[in-house]
Design a protein around this motif. Structure first.
Motif, PDB file in Angstrom:
ATOM      1  N   ARG A 131       1.033  -1.215  -0.079  1.00 41.18           N
ATOM      2  CA  ARG A 131      -0.146   0.181  -0.029  1.00 41.18           C
ATOM      3  C   ARG A 131       0.885   1.234  -0.092  1.00 41.18           C
ATOM      4  O   ARG A 131       1.539   1.643   1.015  1.00 41.18           O
ATOM      5  N   ASP A 133       1.887   5.452  -0.408  1.00 37.73           N
ATOM      6  CA  ASP A 133       1.631   6.672  -0.103  1.00 37.73           C
ATOM      7  C   ASP A 133       1.815   7.548  -1.437  1.00 37.73           C
ATOM      8  O   ASP A 133       2.884   7.828  -1.689  1.00 37.73           O
ATOM      9  N   PRO A 149     -10.219   3.016   3.836  1.00 34.88           N
ATOM     10  CA  PRO A 149     -10.371   3.737   5.106  1.00 34.88           C
ATOM     11  C   PRO A 149     -10.664   5.324   4.625  1.00 34.88           C
ATOM     12  O   PRO A 149     -10.483   5.579   3.453  1.00 34.88           O
ATOM     13  N   ASP A 150     -11.133   6.121   5.635  1.00 34.14           N
ATOM     14  CA  ASP A 150     -11.231   7.527   5.256  1.00 34.14           C
ATOM     15  C   ASP A 150      -9.984   8.107   5.124  1.00 34.14           C
ATOM     16  O   ASP A 150      -8.714   7.648   5.822  1.00 34.14           O
ATOM     17  N   SER A 151      -9.794   9.075   4.199  1.00 33.29           N
ATOM     18  CA  SER A 151      -8.544   9.635   3.730  1.00 33.29           C
ATOM     19  C   SER A 151      -8.698  10.772   3.181  1.00 33.29           C
ATOM     20  O   SER A 151      -9.774  11.212   2.530  1.00 33.29           O
ATOM     21  N   SER A 152      -7.622  11.456   2.761  1.00 32.93           N
ATOM     22  CA  SER A 152      -7.655  12.749   1.768  1.00 32.93           C
ATOM     23  C   SER A 152      -7.586  12.227   0.410  1.00 32.93           C
ATOM     24  O   SER A 152      -7.828  13.129  -0.400  1.00 32.93           O
ATOM     25  N   LEU A 153      -7.687  10.947   0.065  1.00 37.13           N
ATOM     26  CA  LEU A 153      -7.764  10.408  -1.375  1.00 37.13           C
ATOM     27  C   LEU A 153      -9.358  10.323  -1.849  1.00 37.13           C
ATOM     28  O   LEU A 153     -10.035  10.350  -1.209  1.00 37.13           O
TER      29      LEU A 153
END
Length: 302
Positions: A131, A133, A149-153
């Motif tokens: 995975r 970044d 998952p919740d993220s800025s993506l």
């Protein structure tokens, strides 16, 4: 001295985490990146990064400057995208991260088709199950499978896959065909993907979760290898259908206990940083992937 070039270099150093990694991603010498950063700090008369042999951290001024650089560089990219003609916009490089097995089996055809339609775009692809970044490693786009998952993506759903529990006809002839999850405890063995959960989880007809821990006969980090091992009768595998679908279709593997696995559907997504201007070439790539995988997936067993 090019202020925009200095800004771009500074942003890449921040996001890569080091001058060395930034130089590698920019395909330039480490000394050149270090010089640009020093010239930038001299021009601004401020320290932007505190650097030691082990790590680098943004100063307070560096953090403010970094955020302003992001906004300014995004504005520049947007302006250039608006005034560029179609040929110019659809050129340059796209760095893509994709899972190894899915990439080789199912992503390769669409990438080849994309390159034929857009020959001006260079693809730089990392087939790897790790995975990454996206921002730190300098990727424009990634294909990911699972529950995100919740993220800025930002994620664009391309397709879905189902996780199946499989074994070969010869294996079941020798060990018996399980009718319930607890039957697995009667002498069955599993083939384990290295990063998968150590227990298999099922739900009975009362929606109660059952945790089954079987002896592990083999561990590997490649789904195709484990699928081949299961076909040879060496044990049971729990794998996405995009890996084992063909073996199930032609009878080399049998899927079992599907009624006890109601929550095994996973999404397949194209993800990209939400903090970045989406270039026209990346936008076109995402649309191309979405169209290619629309409708029933090639690995569907329904």
């Amino acid at each position: 001295m090019n202020p925009i070039d200095q800004m771009q270099t500074f942003v890449r150093v921040v996001e890569a985490g080091s001058i060395s990694k930034a130089a590698e991603q920019l395909d330039t010498a480490k000394s050149a990146v270090s010089r640009k950063l020093s010239e930038l700090e001299q021009r601004l008369n401020v320290t932007l990064l505190k650097r030691t042999t082990r790590r680098q951290t943004l100063t307070e001024a560096g953090e403010r400057y970094y955020q302003q650089c992001l906004r300014l560089l995004d504005d520049i990219a947007e302006i250039e995208a608006q005034i560029s003609d179609a040929e110019a916009a659809l050129s340059g490089r796209i760095r893509i991260s994709a899972p190894l097995t899915f990439g080789l089996q199912h992503l390769s055809p669409v990438l080849h088709a994309f390159r034929q339609q857009y020959p001006g775009i260079q693809l730089d692809i990392d087939f790897n199950d790790r995975r990454v970044d996206l921002i730190e490693d300098g990727f424009d786009l990634a294909v990911r499978i699972g529950r995100l998952p919740d993220s800025s993506l930002i994620a664009r759903r391309l397709s879905t896959t189902r996780v199946l529990l499989c074994g070969s006809p010869d294996y079941f002839a020798q060990h018996g065909l399980p009718k319930t999850p607890t039957d697995l405890l009667d002498g069955h063995q599993r083939l384990q993907y290295r990063t998968a959960a150590e227990q298999w989880h099922f739900k009975d007809h009362n929606e109660e979760t059952q945790h089954i821990d079987l002896p592990v006969l083999m561990v590997a980090n490649n789904g195709n290898f484990l699928c081949d091992a299961a076909i040879c009768g060496q044990g049971l595998i729990m794998m996405p259908d995009f890996i084992c679908y063909q073996a199930i279709r032609d009878g080399r593997l049998i899927s079992i206990l599907e009624d006890f696995m109601p929550d095994r559907e996973l999404g397949i997504y194209a993800v990209y940083p939400g903090t970045r201007h989406l270039s026209e070439r990346v936008r076109v790539m995402i649309e191309f992937l979405s169209e290619y995988f629309s409708g029933e997936s090639p690995w569907s067993l329904s």
